[in-house]
Scaffold this motif. Structure first.
Motif, PDB file in Angstrom:
ATOM      1  N   VAL A  64       0.833  -1.201   0.000  1.00  0.00           N
ATOM      2  CA  VAL A  64       0.000   0.000   0.000  1.00  0.00           C
ATOM      3  C   VAL A  64       0.872   1.256   0.000  1.00  0.00           C
ATOM      4  CG1 VAL A  64      -1.684   1.327   1.306  1.00  0.00           C
ATOM      5  CG2 VAL A  64      -1.965  -1.144   1.068  1.00  0.00           C
ATOM      6  N   THR A  65       1.875   1.265   0.874  1.00  0.00           N
ATOM      7  CA  THR A  65       2.671   2.494   0.994  1.00  0.00           C
ATOM      8  C   THR A  65       3.774   2.562  -0.056  1.00  0.00           C
ATOM      9  OG1 THR A  65       4.245   1.474   2.483  1.00  0.00           O
ATOM     10  CG2 THR A  65       2.335   2.511   3.491  1.00  0.00           C
ATOM     11  N   LEU A  66       4.181   1.421  -0.574  1.00  0.00           N
ATOM     12  CA  LEU A  66       5.313   1.357  -1.502  1.00  0.00           C
ATOM     13  C   LEU A  66       6.532   2.070  -0.923  1.00  0.00           C
ATOM     14  CD1 LEU A  66       3.603   1.888  -4.956  1.00  0.00           C
ATOM     15  CD2 LEU A  66       4.341  -0.238  -3.912  1.00  0.00           C
ATOM     16  N   GLY A  67       6.720   1.879   0.372  1.00  0.00           N
ATOM     17  CA  GLY A  67       7.932   2.404   0.987  1.00  0.00           C
ATOM     18  C   GLY A  67       7.805   3.837   1.474  1.00  0.00           C
ATOM     19  N   ALA A  68       6.709   4.513   1.136  1.00  0.00           N
ATOM     20  CA  ALA A  68       6.543   5.883   1.621  1.00  0.00           C
ATOM     21  C   ALA A  68       6.298   5.840   3.130  1.00  0.00           C
ATOM     22  CB  ALA A  68       5.371   6.546   0.919  1.00  0.00           C
ATOM     23  N   ASP A  69       6.672   6.903   3.793  1.00  0.00           N
ATOM     24  CA  ASP A  69       6.541   6.939   5.239  1.00  0.00           C
ATOM     25  C   ASP A  69       5.131   7.391   5.598  1.00  0.00           C
ATOM     26  OD1 ASP A  69       7.275   6.649   7.770  1.00  0.00           O
ATOM     27  OD2 ASP A  69       8.492   8.474   7.903  1.00  0.00           O
ATOM     28  N   VAL A  70       4.241   6.444   5.739  1.00  0.00           N
ATOM     29  CA  VAL A  70       2.840   6.774   5.991  1.00  0.00           C
ATOM     30  C   VAL A  70       2.433   6.147   7.318  1.00  0.00           C
ATOM     31  CG1 VAL A  70       0.499   6.556   5.096  1.00  0.00           C
ATOM     32  CG2 VAL A  70       2.425   6.683   3.517  1.00  0.00           C
ATOM     33  N   PRO A  71       1.813   6.936   8.205  1.00  0.00           N
ATOM     34  CA  PRO A  71       1.382   6.346   9.484  1.00  0.00           C
ATOM     35  C   PRO A  71       0.309   5.272   9.261  1.00  0.00           C
ATOM     36  CG  PRO A  71       0.586   8.600   9.254  1.00  0.00           C
ATOM     37  CD  PRO A  71       1.516   8.360   8.129  1.00  0.00           C
ATOM     38  N   ASP A  72       0.275   4.313  10.187  1.00  0.00           N
ATOM     39  CA  ASP A  72      -0.650   3.192  10.030  1.00  0.00           C
ATOM     40  C   ASP A  72      -2.107   3.631   9.930  1.00  0.00           C
ATOM     41  OD1 ASP A  72       1.354   1.466   9.895  1.00  0.00           O
ATOM     42  OD2 ASP A  72       0.846   0.297  11.692  1.00  0.00           O
ATOM     43  N   GLU A  73      -2.472   4.703  10.687  1.00  0.00           N
ATOM     44  CA  GLU A  73      -3.883   5.117  10.629  1.00  0.00           C
ATOM     45  C   GLU A  73      -4.263   5.482   9.212  1.00  0.00           C
ATOM     46  OE1 GLU A  73      -2.025   7.877  13.085  1.00  0.00           O
ATOM     47  OE2 GLU A  73      -1.410   5.773  13.272  1.00  0.00           O
ATOM     48  N   GLN A  74      -3.326   6.141   8.544  1.00  0.00           N
ATOM     49  CA  GLN A  74      -3.623   6.569   7.188  1.00  0.00           C
ATOM     50  C   GLN A  74      -3.760   5.359   6.259  1.00  0.00           C
ATOM     51  OE1 GLN A  74      -1.162   9.962   6.326  1.00  0.00           O
ATOM     52  NE2 GLN A  74      -1.640   9.805   4.150  1.00  0.00           N
ATOM     53  N   VAL A  75      -2.913   4.344   6.509  1.00  0.00           N
ATOM     54  CA  VAL A  75      -3.009   3.117   5.712  1.00  0.00           C
ATOM     55  C   VAL A  75      -4.372   2.481   5.924  1.00  0.00           C
ATOM     56  CG1 VAL A  75      -2.093   0.803   5.385  1.00  0.00           C
ATOM     57  CG2 VAL A  75      -0.534   2.706   5.777  1.00  0.00           C
ATOM     58  N   TRP A  76      -4.774   2.415   7.195  1.00  0.00           N
ATOM     59  CA  TRP A  76      -6.075   1.804   7.486  1.00  0.00           C
ATOM     60  C   TRP A  76      -7.207   2.594   6.858  1.00  0.00           C
ATOM     61  CZ3 TRP A  76      -6.808  -2.929   8.554  1.00  0.00           C
ATOM     62  CH2 TRP A  76      -5.869  -3.657   9.301  1.00  0.00           C
ATOM     63  N   GLU A  77      -7.053   3.905   6.869  1.00  0.00           N
ATOM     64  CA  GLU A  77      -8.093   4.741   6.303  1.00  0.00           C
ATOM     65  C   GLU A  77      -8.253   4.451   4.804  1.00  0.00           C
ATOM     66  OE1 GLU A  77      -7.563   8.951   7.200  1.00  0.00           O
ATOM     67  OE2 GLU A  77      -8.630   9.324   5.320  1.00  0.00           O
ATOM     68  N   ALA A  78      -7.105   4.332   4.134  1.00  0.00           N
ATOM     69  CA  ALA A  78      -7.162   4.023   2.702  1.00  0.00           C
ATOM     70  C   ALA A  78      -7.766   2.647   2.487  1.00  0.00           C
ATOM     71  CB  ALA A  78      -5.760   4.083   2.102  1.00  0.00           C
ATOM     72  N   LEU A  79      -7.379   1.702   3.342  1.00  0.00           N
ATOM     73  CA  LEU A  79      -7.925   0.352   3.212  1.00  0.00           C
ATOM     74  C   LEU A  79      -9.443   0.376   3.423  1.00  0.00           C
ATOM     75  CD1 LEU A  79      -5.215  -1.750   5.101  1.00  0.00           C
ATOM     76  CD2 LEU A  79      -5.715  -1.800   2.664  1.00  0.00           C
ATOM     77  N   ARG A  80      -9.870   1.224   4.367  1.00  0.00           N
ATOM     78  CA  ARG A  80     -11.295   1.317   4.642  1.00  0.00           C
ATOM     79  C   ARG A  80     -12.028   1.857   3.418  1.00  0.00           C
ATOM     80  NH1 ARG A  80     -10.532   2.227   9.750  1.00  0.00           N
ATOM     81  NH2 ARG A  80     -10.095   4.420   9.422  1.00  0.00           N
ATOM     82  N   LEU A  81     -11.456   2.875   2.846  1.00  0.00           N
ATOM     83  CA  LEU A  81     -12.084   3.489   1.683  1.00  0.00           C
ATOM     84  C   LEU A  81     -12.145   2.494   0.515  1.00  0.00           C
ATOM     85  CD1 LEU A  81     -13.268   6.232   1.221  1.00  0.00           C
ATOM     86  CD2 LEU A  81     -11.050   7.029   0.377  1.00  0.00           C
ATOM     87  N   ALA A  82     -11.130   1.626   0.444  1.00  0.00           N
ATOM     88  CA  ALA A  82     -11.109   0.631  -0.626  1.00  0.00           C
ATOM     89  C   ALA A  82     -11.858  -0.635  -0.213  1.00  0.00           C
ATOM     90  CB  ALA A  82      -9.657   0.282  -0.977  1.00  0.00           C
ATOM     91  N   GLN A  83     -12.502  -0.591   0.935  1.00  0.00           N
ATOM     92  CA  GLN A  83     -13.253  -1.743   1.452  1.00  0.00           C
ATOM     93  C   GLN A  83     -12.339  -2.952   1.636  1.00  0.00           C
ATOM     94  OE1 GLN A  83     -16.609  -1.814   2.357  1.00  0.00           O
ATOM     95  NE2 GLN A  83     -16.270   0.370   2.177  1.00  0.00           N
ATOM     96  N   ALA A  84     -11.104  -2.699   2.019  1.00  0.00           N
ATOM     97  CA  ALA A  84     -10.160  -3.787   2.192  1.00  0.00           C
ATOM     98  C   ALA A  84      -9.810  -3.989   3.659  1.00  0.00           C
ATOM     99  CB  ALA A  84      -8.882  -3.513   1.393  1.00  0.00           C
ATOM    100  N   ASP A  85     -10.309  -3.087   4.542  1.00  0.00           N
ATOM    101  CA  ASP A  85      -9.913  -3.180   5.952  1.00  0.00           C
ATOM    102  C   ASP A  85     -10.372  -4.487   6.576  1.00  0.00           C
ATOM    103  OD1 ASP A  85     -12.453  -2.210   5.459  1.00  0.00           O
ATOM    104  OD2 ASP A  85     -12.626  -1.240   7.412  1.00  0.00           O
ATOM    105  N   GLY A  86     -11.551  -4.951   6.171  1.00  0.00           N
ATOM    106  CA  GLY A  86     -12.102  -6.165   6.776  1.00  0.00           C
ATOM    107  C   GLY A  86     -11.202  -7.363   6.552  1.00  0.00           C
ATOM    108  N   PHE A  87     -10.865  -7.623   5.324  1.00  0.00           N
ATOM    109  CA  PHE A  87     -10.080  -8.834   5.098  1.00  0.00           C
ATOM    110  C   PHE A  87      -8.639  -8.676   5.553  1.00  0.00           C
ATOM    111  CE2 PHE A  87      -8.780  -7.036   0.967  1.00  0.00           C
ATOM    112  CZ  PHE A  87      -7.489  -7.527   0.851  1.00  0.00           C
TER     113      PHE A  87
END
Ligand SMILES: Nc1ncnc2c1ncn2[C@@H]1O[C@H](COP(=O)(O)OP(=O)(O)OP(=O)(O)O)[C@@H](O)[C@H]1O
Ligand SMILES: Nc1ncnc2c1ncn2[C@@H]1O[C@H](COP(=O)(O)OP(=O)(O)OP(=O)(O)O)[C@@H](O)[C@H]1O
Ligand SMILES: [Mg+2]
Ligand SMILES: [Mg+2]
Lengths: 615, 595
Positions: free
Chosen positions: A455-478
């Motif tokens: 997801v981050t491809l090595g960029a320095d992104v906080p986990d909350e932001q990763v989860w937020e993107a996953l949520r938006l992509a409906q991927a947080d559940g799995f």
């Protein structure tokens, strides 16, 4: 298939020496150390024979004559032998180690250079070069190019031996020297013949090596298709054909090499014998004394060794040149996209404009005879104001994906311009377009990495932001259900995930960057209608909250299209119509056909069933 | 880096066993061995004799006590020249024979390993990285050639030379011979340790090559994503790490090699020094003549030479063994989804009936993803499989086509357990179009022909016409001869799926399994295709997985999956009427269409 065996240079030897010179200038220190070590080794090899002779004369024989010996004399003899051996051992260890060090450093250096080119060269270049072949360039060809480094220090290290011996011979007897030195032109001739004969064969072998790698890579990549169609045997035959061809080529190389090696070994000895024969005649004629002849003969045996060491290098040269040329072909390939100087500042959604864009995949298409067919995009123009959404709709093969690659500047149009915030993307500085626009390609690609890494491809992104993107992509559940959550490795190409799961990670990858321009190429094709609906809702919410992006979406489903402020309808690479969904429905028959296909099918089915019922 | 499951078995066994098994794998290595060995002996003997002959010519001819004996010199020169020529000729013949047998053996090895990779189950395959698999049939095999073309024989010749030298030494003076052997004993022991270290070092080298190729392969195949996200630098770093790890492994192995050689040099010198000292003492005591000692010292050099060659060969052998180990790693892995082969059932042609009996499945190390699925699929029925993403649809299809075997329960096709049907019959009758249709770098026509090798262009055009794709092909720049590029990338995603579908259709199976086979095709084409498929698959069984529920609406029966369970089944008209997973899915589907 790419061009056949690389061109054979007429002056292979000179070429080979140039390749080696590249290595020497790249690693001067390591090379010097290894040459010195070789010289030490060579000198000590001569010395060890001498020491043994000395010990025999001065320690052993006197003891036998006198019937007794002193401990001191014995110790001196033994110590001298061991001391020379220690030096020799140092020499051989140094030569081996540093020659290896140099060889591996050069390999690594060129592997880095070659793979850097792979990352730099345009996608069009990649289309022309099979992956298996590129693997072979980076591995087998680099290896072949630097193969002569292993024997090189030895050959250079013993050159001085060659010189000393040669000068000594000339000083003793010029005639004999001339006879003996006939060995050199003979070797030169042998070498020329060898290089000439071997080069084309080596080129062929190296090309076949790449082809074997190519077939293997493709076949393994298509393993599932091979299996589902039960074509294992046919694939094996395809591979067998290449593997056997490589075998033949290697045997052909071996036949020449197998002749060169023993001949090279025989020539110096024949030189010594010639010297002895001519020497005996001159001895008879009284032009020479026996002692001198013995000396010359001895010096000639010394010559044999450097000649053999040179032979090792020479033997590797043709393959090295072939490998080098194949590597150079990658390094010299041109055509990376040049970058401009302009930044793409701003943090709101970006404005996008496409102006009279034309694009063809084939290079010569522009002047080709079939102009109409060759161009995948023709005269495409449209504009999207910041924060707006545009849908691109069109039948299969109409050029939608091609258009998306132009928008994020994976390729440049043949004509026309793509502008982001009014800046021609070609003028934008390196990395600026990628920082502004994110593309979710139609074909999902995941790296052999963790979920987070993908997801981050090595960029320095906080986990909350990763989860937020996953949520938006409906991927947080799995993702939450995976054994290690964000740290779960997904396998090569995401092998351990389902198709829809992979696609949603790819979507999250784009969303996490909060791009100012989001380009979705059929990015929900593998997810079920419910999940798709939720993804769309999320995007719409973000959009209306103002935190959104400018969106270009390629889709067929009306719900997705309805998100858009405007629709661009593509047909055969041309913008057939533009307008709102409702407008297009009304005026464009093609568009209507496309987006209403399901309803029509349903209606037809109902009609047929109705008929069946009434019948 | 991820360790490969393929390397487990071979990593544990001893180097010698690997060597033996490796040699046995390629019987070609042994063809004509006696003659080759004979040639090797002549060549080696020549190499030993020639310097002696030259020495003798000088000593006896030129330094003869009564002045130079020129007749002897000339005769000796001629004889020596003949020996040189003989040596060269037998060297050449030996080389050619060796190249021929080893290259042929190595090609066989490559082919065997390649075939075996395809025989491995889909799960084993997808657990391996492609680049690493490629290295197993390319570079790893190449590692063996050096040893086979030189080392294998040299070790035999060297042992012969060692034995001869040992016997001669013992005849001249057994105490001195004992002394020489004793000084080589520590070396022999040390070599064992060295060999073990080397073996490990070379194995690491081969693994690093696999890692490196995997990293490069990923960067090449993923080039569009890498560029779109401007992660070139990160990718470069990852590649560099693997290149660097490879280089470090090589250097470490070379360090060990560089230590092995001098140790044999040193021991040789110690042995010589010991012989000089002991010989002199013996001689002084009158137990040995000077001539005997000089001759003995010459024998020592004859003994030391092969000892050093042997050290070199052992090093090379470890390199080859590391290669063998990687190849054997493939060959030793038994396919966990095995073809029953000749003993298996051959199904007659005709509509297929499928029965799942309480089938459960879990991917290795993962949770159960299919729970007790029991279902009957009647012959000639058109079945749609729907469900949320990740609910197990693809898993179901893979079990049905026996890409994997269930953990529990069983699957029957026409009443025969699936694992008792031989692959040749199974793959002919049941064909699946996988979720991501892979195309080979060939023409459109060749890719379609992949489904049925004998098919002519007319057959293919006919099949395309059946599917309503004739116009599409006619519109391609070169029709059937249009190249599709690597992985089919010169076609659009939808076009790729059309080719994959035509390929499966041409294979003419009795059960066609479509896993989202038209997900990227535009709706109008999809509906046309579906209608065509309905027509041509009438009378056969078909199972389609699709998120576009239009497929489900038209099916005879729908199987609805939810979190690994089969929760509903029945025709569309029944299922939409009752509240449940299908009704929900369908509601979303219609909602999306009626905007
Ligand atoms: N690399 C390539 N080389 C040559 N031709 C190509 C290449 N990629 C695509 N094409 C051709 O360009 C045309 C447009 O392809 P593109 O992928 O843009 O279509 P698309 O509209 O995205 O279709 P789909 O809906 O199937 O995804 C197609 O006819 C395709 O065959
Ligand atoms: N090779 C694998 N290793 C481990 N887990 C896997 C593997 N393949 C799939 N899974 C898991 O098994 C579950 C079912 O996957 P499956 O591919 O059958 O789903 P699907 O219903 O086909 O979904 P989609 O509609 O997204 O294709 C998912 O949770 C997935 O993560
Ligand atoms: Mg597309
Ligand atoms: Mg699936």
């Amino acid at each position: 298939m790419p061009a056949g065996p690389s061109r054979v240079e007429p002056r292979i030897l000179r070429e080979g020496m140039r390749v080696l010179w590249v290595a020497v200038t790249a690693e001067p220190l390591v090379f010097t150390v290894s040459v010195l070590a070789s010289a030490l080794y060579a000198a000590m090899t001569v010395a060890s024979a001498w020491v043994l002779g000395w010990a025999t004369e001065n320690v052993v024989l006197p003891a036998f004559q006198e019937g007794r010996t002193t401990a001191g004399a014995l110790a001196t003899g033994a110590l001298a032998i061991v001391a020379v051996a220690v030096l020799k051992a140092l020499g051989v260890a140094g030569r081996r180690f540093y020659a290896g060090l140099m060889q591996y450093r050069m390999q690594a250096r060129y592997r880095r250079a070659v793979t850097r080119q792979y990352l730099r060269l345009p996608l069009a270049w990649h289309h022309r070069h099979p992956t298996g072949q590129l693997l072979s360039n980076a591995n087998a060809d680099v290896e072949a190019a630097w193969a002569p480094i292993a024997p090189l220090p030895m050959a250079v290290g013993v050159v001085f031996m060659l010189l000393v011996a040669a000068v000594a011979i000339v000083l003793v007897d010029v005639t004999l020297a001339l006879i003996g030195f006939c060995v050199f032109p003979a070797i030169a001739l042998l070498n020329v013949v060898y290089q000439r004969r071997l080069s084309p064969l080596a080129a062929r072998a190296q090309q076949l090596r790449a082809e074997v790698s190519e077939v293997a890579h493709e076949s393994f990549e298509g393993g599932l298709v091979v299996k589902t169609l039960g074509r294992e045997q046919a694939e094996t035959e395809r591979f067998t054909e290449r593997a056997r061809a490589l075998q033949e080529a290697n045997v052909a190389v071996g036949r020449i090499r197998g002749l060169f090696d023993p001949m090279l070994e025989a020539l110096p000895t024949l030189g010594v014998l010639a010297v002895l024969l001519v020497g005996s005649v001159r001895l008879e004629a009284g032009a020479l004394n026996a002692g001198d002849l013995v000396n010359v003969a001895y010096l000639f045996t010394l010559l044999a060794w450097p000649i053999r060491a040179l032979g090792w290098v020479l033997a590797e040269v043709p393959r090295s040149v072939v490998g080098w040329n194949r590597v150079r072909a990658v390094l010299d390939a041109e055509g990376a996209l040049p970058f401009g100087e302009l930044p793409l500042p701003g943090d709101g959604p970006a404005g996008l404009e496409v102006r009279r864009v034309r694009f063809a995949y084939a290079d010569g298409a522009a002047d080709g005879e079939d102009e109409g067919r060759a161009h995948v995009l023709r005269d495409v123009s449209f504009a999207v104001r910041p924060g707006r959404t545009i849908a691109v709709v069109g039948p299969t093969g109409s050029g939608k994906s091609t258009l998306t690659t132009l928008l994020v500047r994976l390729v440049d149009p043949a004509d026309g311009t793509v502008l982001l915030d009014g800046v021609d993307v070609r003028q934008a500085r390196r990395g600026a377009v990628a920082a502004t626009a994110a593309l979710v390609p139609q074909q999902t690609f995941l790296f052999d990495d963790t979920v987070r890494g993908n997801v981050t491809l090595g960029a320095d992104v906080p986990d909350e932001q990763v989860w937020e993107a996953l949520r938006l992509a409906q991927a947080d559940g799995f993702v939450a259900a995976l054994p290690h959550g964000l740290d779960t490795r997904v396998g090569e190409r995401g092998a351990t995930l389902s198709g829809g799961q992979r696609q949603r990670l790819a979507l999250a990858r784009a969303l996490v960057r909060r791009p100012r321009l989001l380009v979705l190429d059929d990015a929900t094709s593998s997810v079920d209608p419910q999940v798709e609906a939720r993804i769309l809702e999320g995007l719409r919410a973000a959009q209306s909250a103002g935190s959104g992006s400018t969106v270009v979406v390629i889709a067929y489903r009306k719900a997705t299209i309805a998100l858009a402020d405007e629709v661009v309808y593509l047909e055969h690479g041309r913008v057939a119509d533009r307008g709102t969904h409702a407008e297009l429905l009304e005026r464009s028959a093609g568009y209507r056909d496309l987006v209403n296909a399901y309803e029509r099918a349903e209606a037809e089915r109902d009609a047929v069933e109705g008929e069946e019922v009434t019948a | 880096m991820t360790a490969s499951a393929l390397d487990e078995s071979a990593a544990l066994e001893s180097a010698l066993r690997t060597l033996r098994r490796g040699l046995r794998l390629s019987p070609e290595f042994a063809t004509g061995l006696p003659v080759t060995l004979l040639l090797a002996l002549v060549a080696t003997a020549g190499r030993v004799v020639v310097p002696i002959a030259v020495q003798q010519t000088i000593d006896r001819g030129l330094r003869a006590p009564g002045g130079p004996d020129l007749a002897f010199v000339r005769a000796a020169v001629l004889v020596s020249a003949a020996v040189v020529a003989l040596t060269a000729v037998s060297g050449y013949l030996m080389n050619v024979r060796l190249y021929r047998t080893t290259e042929s053996g190595l090609a066989t090895l490559r082919i065997k390993a390649f075939r075996h990779v395809h025989d491995l189950s889909m799960l084993t395959q997808s657990g391996e990285r492609r680049g690493s698999l490629v290295s197993r049939v390319t570079g790893d095999v190449d590692q063996i050639s050096q040893f086979m073309q030189w080392g294998g024989l040299m070790i035999i010749v060297s042992v012969g030379q060692l034995v001869v030298a040992s016997v001669l030494m013992a005849i001249y003076s057994w105490p001195l011979a004992l002394l020489v052997w004793a000084s080589f004993l520590p070396l022999a022991l040390a070599l064992r340790t060295f060999q073990r270290l080397l073996s490990r070092a070379y194995t690491a080298v081969r693994e690093r090559v696999g890692d490196m190729l995997a990293a490069i392969s990923e960067s090449v195949v993923g080039a569009p994503v890498i560029r779109a996200y401007a992660v070139e630098e990160r990718t470069a770093r990852r590649i560099d790490e693997s290149v660097e790890a490879y280089r470090r492994a090589q250097t470490r192995a070379q360090g060990l090699v560089a230590l092995t050689f001098p140790s044999s040099e040193l021991v040789a010198a110690l042995a010589t020094a010991a012989v000089v000292v002991a010989g002199t003492l013996l001689g002084a005591g009158g137990h040995l003549t000077a001539g005997e000692l000089v001759a003995f010292m010459f024998l020592v050099t004859l003994f030391v030479g092969p000892m050093q060659v042997a050290t070199e060969v052992l090093t090379e052998a470890q390199n080859a063994i590391a290669g063998w180990r990687r190849v054997l790693g493939v060959l030793d892995t038994a396919p966990d989804v095995a073809d029953p082969g000749e003993r298996g059932h051959r199904l007659p042609r005709g509509p297929i009936e499928v029965r799942f009996e309480n089938v459960s499945f879990a991917y290795p190390g993962g949770p159960t993803v299919l729970h007790g699925v029991t279902v009957d699929i009647a012959p000639r029925s058109r079945v749609a499989v729907v469900g949320e993403t990740g609910s197990g649809k693809t898993t179901f299809a893979k079990l049905l086509t026996r890409l994997m075997d269930p953990a529990q329960g069983r699957i029957l096709v026409d009443g025969v357990p699936l694992d008792r049907i031989r692959f040749s019959s199974l793959r002919e009758r049941i064909v699946m179009v996988p979720q991501d249709g892979f195309l080979f770098d060939a023409s459109v026509g060749d890719n379609i022909r992949y489904g049925r090798p004998g098919a002519t262009d007319e057959d293919i055009l006919l099949a395309l016409a059946d599917l309503g794709l004739a116009d599409w092909v006619a519109g391609l720049p070169q029709g059937l001869d249009t190249p599709v590029g690597q992985r089919g990338e010169s076609l659009s995603a939808g076009e790729r799926q059309l080719v994959a579908l035509a390929r499966a259709y041409l294979a003419d199976p009795d059960l066609l399994v479509l896993d989202e086979a038209t997900s990227a095709v535009d709706p109008a084409t999809e509906m046309r295709l579906q209608r065509a498929l309905d027509g041509v698959t009438r009378g056969r069984t078909s199972i389609s997985i699709a998120h576009r529920l239009s497929t489900a609406e038209a099916a005879d029966e729908i199987l609805v999956f939810d979190r690994g369970r089969l929760v509903q089944r029945g025709p569309h008209s029944e299922l939409v009427a009752v509240p449940g997973v299908y009704a929900d899915l369908h509601a979303s589907w219609t909602a999306q269409r009626t905007v």
